[in-house]
Every structure is written in C-alpha cells, then in structure tokens.
Design an enzyme around this catalytic site. Structure first.
Site, mmCIF file in Angstrom:
data_model
loop_
_atom_site.group_PDB
_atom_site.id
_atom_site.type_symbol
_atom_site.label_atom_id
_atom_site.label_comp_id
_atom_site.label_asym_id
_atom_site.label_seq_id
_atom_site.Cartn_x
_atom_site.Cartn_y
_atom_site.Cartn_z
ATOM 1 N N CYS A 114 0.841 -1.198 0.000
ATOM 2 C CA CYS A 114 0.000 0.000 0.000
ATOM 3 C C CYS A 114 0.881 1.256 0.000
ATOM 4 O O CYS A 114 1.559 1.511 -0.983
ATOM 5 C CB CYS A 114 -0.984 -0.042 1.161
ATOM 6 N N HIS A 201 -3.898 -5.474 0.375
ATOM 7 C CA HIS A 201 -3.540 -6.067 1.673
ATOM 8 C C HIS A 201 -4.022 -7.506 1.744
ATOM 9 O O HIS A 201 -5.148 -7.818 1.364
ATOM 10 C CB HIS A 201 -4.208 -5.298 2.821
ATOM 11 N N GLU A 203 -2.560 -8.964 4.754
ATOM 12 C CA GLU A 203 -2.138 -9.092 6.150
ATOM 13 C C GLU A 203 -3.165 -8.568 7.144
ATOM 14 O O GLU A 203 -3.033 -8.765 8.351
ATOM 15 C CB GLU A 203 -0.805 -8.367 6.366
#
Length: 260
Positions: A114, A201, A203
């Site tokens: 990101c 993402h 995670e």
C-alpha cells in the site's frame, strides 16, 4: 498442510487454497517491518514469518531520528493513512524514500505494501497520484501473465481475493513489470529487480480493520455504513487472507531471499 475450501464466488465454490509450511529453518534471518503509524501493523505477515523461524524487527518511523534498514535480510514497508507526498507533514517520508533507494541500489529484498508500495514506486522513478476512485473494502485482483509465472505469487489463484484501503495509486517504475491488476486501479503489484510493490492487503484481518476504522471515526459514530459492510465481509474472507499471506511470506523466504 493447511487446506481450506473457498466459498467465494470469484474463486469458484469448492476450489482449494493450500499452504505447506516451509521446511527451511532460518533462525538467523531477520525481517524488518516498517510501520508508518500505530494502527497499521504487520498482522498476518508477522505470524507467518515467526512460524518460519524468522527474527522480527519493528521500525516505527515516526519515532526515529535516522531511518536505517541495516541488518535486515528483508524489509517490509507497510501501509498508512498518509500520502506518499505528505513529506511536509511527515518528514520521515522523504527519509524513507532515500532509505528505499539505498535498498534498491544494494539489490537486497524489499517489499512495499500500500503506502510502502507507493514509496517504493517513487524511489524507483515511478509516480504516485490520486486514483480515479478510492478502493476501500473487499475486492479481487487478477495476476498478469508475468504474475502467474513470478515466484512471488507461486501457489496463488489467478484471481486473488484482497482487502483494499487506499486513495492514491502508483505507476510501475521504469524497468519494473506489472504482476497484478485491478479494474478501478490498474497497477496492483509490480516487481523491480529484487523489490516488490503490492497495492492491496492480505495481512489485515477484522481486528486490524477495527483499529483502522476507529482511527478514522468522527464524533460519536464509531463506524460508518461502509465500515459495517467491510466488517461483515471479513467473515467469509479472513481465513483466505491468512492462508494467502502465509503463502506470500513463504515465497518471499524461498525466492526473494534466495540469493542472500
């Protein structure tokens, strides 16, 4: 082996995601996670690297006088609510870009996620700008032909379920190659030598998102209608994110760091 049947329509009911823990034990290797603010941490990635025997380092850049990636076998620069161009408000941004440039010059592994991917793009000569539309919620991205054959995404489905939370977008820097693409945001992942930028993402789970939503809440409203919809979406996807994140960490271990 860990196995899960996916009920997500984009992946196909009954298709399976699998993850085989790496058999290699690397107790002396260190991953350095670069945090840009308190609520966005490494999440599932930290769990995956710990399970593979890695030492974990955490660099909270807003607390540092001098940024250094020294001693890290792989650097993972995480997300954050600020823009990659907010160096006046966040002086560490320009310092981190310099540190990323040094990392690129060294050829040692670095992964940007990101905001981290946007900083990596800038350091490599790319551009970062406001996207046509913000991506916030649960999406799918498609691996390109290069992405399907790239070791970073070994074991991934051609269409990947991901979590998104960004307004800005990056270009693939000169000499880089696009590995994944989206509809509203074309550039979703790229490789530049031994560096990888990932816009999305894997995670982040529900617990991490709740911290992010609380950070952005105003007044007495804890969550917006959009936030409530995103929260409900984790019920069917969080395990997929965790498994894909584990696979990603293993691929970084086995391929990005193979020369070191």
């Amino acid at each position: 082996m860990c196995r899960i049947l996916c009920e997500d329509a984009s992946l196909g009911t009954g298709s399976a995601l699998t993850w085989e823990p790496s058999v290699r034990s690397l107790p002396m290797r260190k991953v350095l996670f670069v945090k840009h603010e308190e609520t966005e941490g490494p999440g599932f990635l930290e769990d995956a690297f710990r399970e593979s025997g890695w030492n974990i380092g955490l660099l909270e850049v807003w607390k540092e006088r001098r940024l250094s990636f020294e001693g890290a076998d792989v650097v993972v620069s995480l997300g954050g609510p600020m823009s990659a161009h907010d160096d006046c408000s966040y002086p560490f941004i320009s310092e981190e870009i310099c540190a990323v440039q040094e990392r690129l010059d060294s050829g040692r592994p670095i992964v940007g996620i990101c905001l981290g991917a946007q900083l990596l793009s800038l350091a490599g000569g790319g551009l970062v700008s406001r996207g046509i539309a913000a991506e916030k919620g649960h999406y799918e991205v498609a691996l390109t032909r290069a992405g399907l054959s790239d070791p970073l995404f070994r074991g991934f489905p051609a269409t990947v379920p991901v979590f998104q939370w960004h307004n800005d977008v990056f270009t693939v820097p000169p000499g880089g190659e696009r590995l994944a693409e989206g509809v509203a945001c074309l550039n979703q992942a790229f490789r530049l030598g031994n560096a990888v930028g990932i816009q999305f993402h894997l995670e982040i789970g529900q617990a991490e998102f709740e911290k992010m939503a609380a950070r952005e809440a105003t007044g007495n409203r804890m969550y917006s209608v959009r936030d409530i919809g995103v929260l409900s979406g984790f019920a069917g996807r969080e395990m997929q994110y965790r498994l894909l994140c584990s696979r990603l960490a293993r691929n970084v271990t086995d391929f990005l760091c193979a020369a070191y």
